[in-house]
Design an enzyme around this catalytic site. Sequence first.
Site, mmCIF file in Angstrom:
data_model
loop_
_atom_site.group_PDB
_atom_site.id
_atom_site.type_symbol
_atom_site.label_atom_id
_atom_site.label_comp_id
_atom_site.label_asym_id
_atom_site.label_seq_id
_atom_site.Cartn_x
_atom_site.Cartn_y
_atom_site.Cartn_z
ATOM 1 N N ALA A 28 0.843 -1.194 0.000
ATOM 2 C CA ALA A 28 0.000 0.000 0.000
ATOM 3 C C ALA A 28 0.882 1.249 0.000
ATOM 4 O O ALA A 28 2.097 1.151 -0.118
ATOM 5 C CB ALA A 28 -0.905 -0.019 1.219
ATOM 6 N N ASN A 29 0.276 2.412 0.119
ATOM 7 C CA ASN A 29 1.046 3.655 0.277
ATOM 8 C C ASN A 29 0.270 4.603 1.188
ATOM 9 O O ASN A 29 -0.818 4.272 1.649
ATOM 10 C CB ASN A 29 1.355 4.281 -1.092
ATOM 11 C CG ASN A 29 0.104 4.642 -1.855
ATOM 12 O OD1 ASN A 29 -0.640 5.531 -1.470
ATOM 13 N ND2 ASN A 29 -0.143 3.940 -2.958
ATOM 14 N N ARG A 30 0.838 5.766 1.463
ATOM 15 C CA ARG A 30 0.279 6.666 2.478
ATOM 16 C C ARG A 30 -0.831 7.579 1.982
ATOM 17 O O ARG A 30 -1.303 8.434 2.728
ATOM 18 C CB ARG A 30 1.395 7.543 3.065
ATOM 19 C CG ARG A 30 2.460 6.767 3.802
ATOM 20 C CD ARG A 30 3.421 7.726 4.497
ATOM 21 N NE ARG A 30 4.632 7.060 4.934
ATOM 22 C CZ ARG A 30 4.695 6.271 6.005
ATOM 23 N NH1 ARG A 30 3.641 6.087 6.757
ATOM 24 N NH2 ARG A 30 5.831 5.699 6.323
ATOM 25 N N SER A 31 -1.260 7.453 0.731
ATOM 26 C CA SER A 31 -2.304 8.343 0.221
ATOM 27 C C SER A 31 -3.613 8.182 1.008
ATOM 28 O O SER A 31 -4.062 7.068 1.266
ATOM 29 C CB SER A 31 -2.556 8.040 -1.252
ATOM 30 O OG SER A 31 -3.660 8.776 -1.702
#
Length: 214
Positions: A28-31
Amino acid sequence: SAKDLVGTSMLVTAGGTREPIDAVRVIANRSSGKQGYAIAEQAHKRGATVTIVSTVDRQTLAGITVVSVETAQQMLDAVSCHAPSSDVVVMTAAVADFRPVQAVAGKIKKDEGIPQIILEPTVDILGFLGASKPAGQILVGFAAETSKLVDNARGKLKRKNLDLIVANDVSGDVMGGAENTVLLITPKGAEAWPRMKKEEVAAKLAARIAEALA
Ligand code: C5P
């Protein structure tokens, strides 16, 4: 407020994609989706018919259609379906560039040793949209960079056949944060906006999009 987007259909993507590693784990990522939702809501207020393709579950305004997806492939499928009939497409989502070749069925067990996760590239959705852009459509990209902001963003604008790119330095607390400092880049030139709330970035961007359509 201006109603200069009445009669305009807009597709906005928001959030970070999640690519399954196994039954319970993802890349995943921090968006947070905050910037994408803010853009969708500003466009809705100006009268646009808005669809958000989103990986996050956020409250939004009544009248905005939300299509929920999780992976880059699902986002590509949803976007491919909605983009051809959209006057404006804004790719705000943080799409994974790589995904595991195959998700493991069930949960990988700790006692089976350290797993080797083999990755493969995802489709560049924005690149695909640029290559198949209908005449008159306004295509907006984002460029999250940690170095050579202007050069990298200009390169993307050209390469992906965009009308506008919003470049931001994400080396600080931008991803998931409430504020953003952006550079707006068009084929005509670059413009630096001061640090402001993501809602304000969205309002200014919606006004620019309305101008571009006029
Ligand atoms: O090339 P880069 O990933 O930095 O470009 C960022 C822009 O491209 C963003 O607008 C993002 O939504 C979009 N993108 C995409 N599909 C990908 C990767 C990025 O649409 N697989």
